[in-house]
Design an enzyme around this catalytic site. Structure first.
Site, mmCIF file in Angstrom:
data_model
loop_
_atom_site.group_PDB
_atom_site.id
_atom_site.type_symbol
_atom_site.label_atom_id
_atom_site.label_comp_id
_atom_site.label_asym_id
_atom_site.label_seq_id
_atom_site.Cartn_x
_atom_site.Cartn_y
_atom_site.Cartn_z
ATOM 1 N N LYS A 128 -10.710 0.131 -2.684
ATOM 2 C CA LYS A 128 -10.363 -0.002 -1.150
ATOM 3 C C LYS A 128 -10.319 1.255 -0.573
ATOM 4 O O LYS A 128 -9.785 1.816 -0.291
ATOM 5 C CB LYS A 128 -9.117 -0.444 -0.317
ATOM 6 C CG LYS A 128 -8.299 -0.694 0.515
ATOM 7 C CD LYS A 128 -7.234 -0.670 0.680
ATOM 8 C CE LYS A 128 -7.131 -1.489 2.013
ATOM 9 N NZ LYS A 128 -5.895 -1.948 2.965
ATOM 10 N N LYS A 144 -6.774 3.557 -3.647
ATOM 11 C CA LYS A 144 -7.057 3.276 -2.461
ATOM 12 C C LYS A 144 -7.794 4.801 -2.010
ATOM 13 O O LYS A 144 -6.687 5.941 -2.204
ATOM 14 C CB LYS A 144 -6.260 2.560 -1.915
ATOM 15 C CG LYS A 144 -6.417 2.644 0.034
ATOM 16 C CD LYS A 144 -5.607 1.493 0.592
ATOM 17 C CE LYS A 144 -5.603 1.821 2.261
ATOM 18 N NZ LYS A 144 -4.149 1.748 3.117
ATOM 19 N N ASP A 158 0.973 -1.390 0.166
ATOM 20 C CA ASP A 158 0.044 0.002 0.107
ATOM 21 C C ASP A 158 0.848 1.743 -0.022
ATOM 22 O O ASP A 158 1.520 1.462 0.775
ATOM 23 C CB ASP A 158 -0.440 0.258 0.736
ATOM 24 C CG ASP A 158 -2.088 -1.319 1.540
ATOM 25 O OD1 ASP A 158 -2.045 -2.257 0.765
ATOM 26 O OD2 ASP A 158 -2.968 -0.958 1.866
#
Length: 328
Positions: A264, A228, A160
């Site tokens: 996400k 995300k 991430d």
């Protein structure tokens, strides 16, 4: 192909290979994307939020939401024991009910990846690691790439990363593109396989919906496997309108390129009711193709406890209260 994809500059032949040829072509593409109708976006997100899920469908949705959670600990006080405890919870969220599904991933800092990997061995749960000077992203590229490489070498299945919001907001789009590409390359393992790359925008700092749309397309063109919303470390994290906008972006990107990208939302999603709203949004916008942990995740550790309490309520007819579930 959607109208947005068909009209996107450079989207000839269903491909976008020429878009990042220069700063000028990338800027032209991103600023050529249709502007976001704020009123329409927020109205649709609010309307979808009123839909309800009942009885059997609710039980299915709760289990699906549990299976989509990235259970996370990202604190300076993290210890080996805390990470192992979190992994145990991810493996068996409800020790009193073995039918409860496992979570999708455990997310930790790079130095804790090996611990999580060992604790989860053979389970199928992914180990995710934040990298690139999370959460600020304020570091030079050598540091960001070393951060990523360390996590991958330790066994991370997913990375991430956070984009350089300063560069993005200054209009240095090619710099952000090249950063994502470099991190993507750093995700590659010696055997040729790669850790999946989730690109975090920190949407609460991007100021406008138009910027969220531009960041979404920029990251996907650069090779993101997931986009995300947030780090969970700022005041404004995931919101329904922003998530809906990102869902529309991945839909249009697949129409333009044939490539599917995951989404996400992270931060601020705490209740079963919240999770149901997001699942309805995914279903209504993208359909079954994205209703899977492979393509949609919740970055919301506190959500798990509420899902477990609601799950028991459906199973037994009564609430157990917060003492029923383990404390993260």
């Amino acid at each position: 192909m959607s109208t947005l994809a068909a009209n996107a500059p450079g989207a000839t032949g269903g491909g976008l290979a020429d878009v990042a040829a220069s700063e000028a072509t990338l800027r032209r593409f991103l600023h050529g994307l249709p502007g976001v109708d704020q009123v329409g976006l927020e109205s649709r997100a609010a309307t979808l939020g009123t839909r309800s899920i009942k009885t059997t469908a609710k039980a299915f949705a709760i289990d699906l939401a549990i299976s989509m959670i990235d259970l996370t600990t990202l604190e300076g006080a993290d210890t080996v024991g805390k990470v192992r405890s979190l992994c145990a919870k991810g493996l068996s969220p409800d020790p009193g009910d073995r039918t409860a599904p496992q979570v999708a991933a455990i997310c930790v800092y790079p130095d804790m990846v090996a611990t999580a990997k060992d604790a989860l061995r053979g389970s199928g749960i992914q180990v995710a690691s934040v990298a690139t000077a999370f959460p600020s992203g304020r570091a030079g590229m050598p540091v960001k790439l070393a951060d990523t490489a360390e996590a991958v070498a330790a066994g991370a299945d997913e990375i991430d990363m956070v984009i350089d919001r300063g560069a993005f907001l200054s209009g240095r789009y090619l710099e952000v593109f090249e950063e994502i590409r470099a991190v993507k390359e750093a995700c590659r393992r010696p055997d040729g396989s790669s850790a999946h790359l989730k690109v975090i925008f920190e949407t609460g700092e991007l100021q406008t919906y138009d910027n969220v749309r531009r960041a979404s397309w920029l990251a996907m063109i650069a090779g993101a496997d997931f986009i995300k919303t947030s780090t969970g470390k700022v005041a404004v994290n995931a919101t329904p309108p922003v998530t809906l906008l990102m869902l529309e972006a991945v839909r249009d990107f697949r129409a333009a390129t044939g490539t599917q990208v995951g989404v996400k939302p992270a931060g601020g999603i705490r209740t079963t009711k919240d999770a149901m709203k997001y699942l309805v949004m995914v279903n209504e916008t993208l359909g079954d193709d994205w209703l899977s942990p492979h393509w949609f995740r919740f970055g919301a550790s506190s959500l798990l406890n509420d899902l477990l309490m609601q799950r028991q309520k459906l199973r037994t007819g009564r609430y157990s209260g917060p003492d029923y579930v383990t404390v993260d």
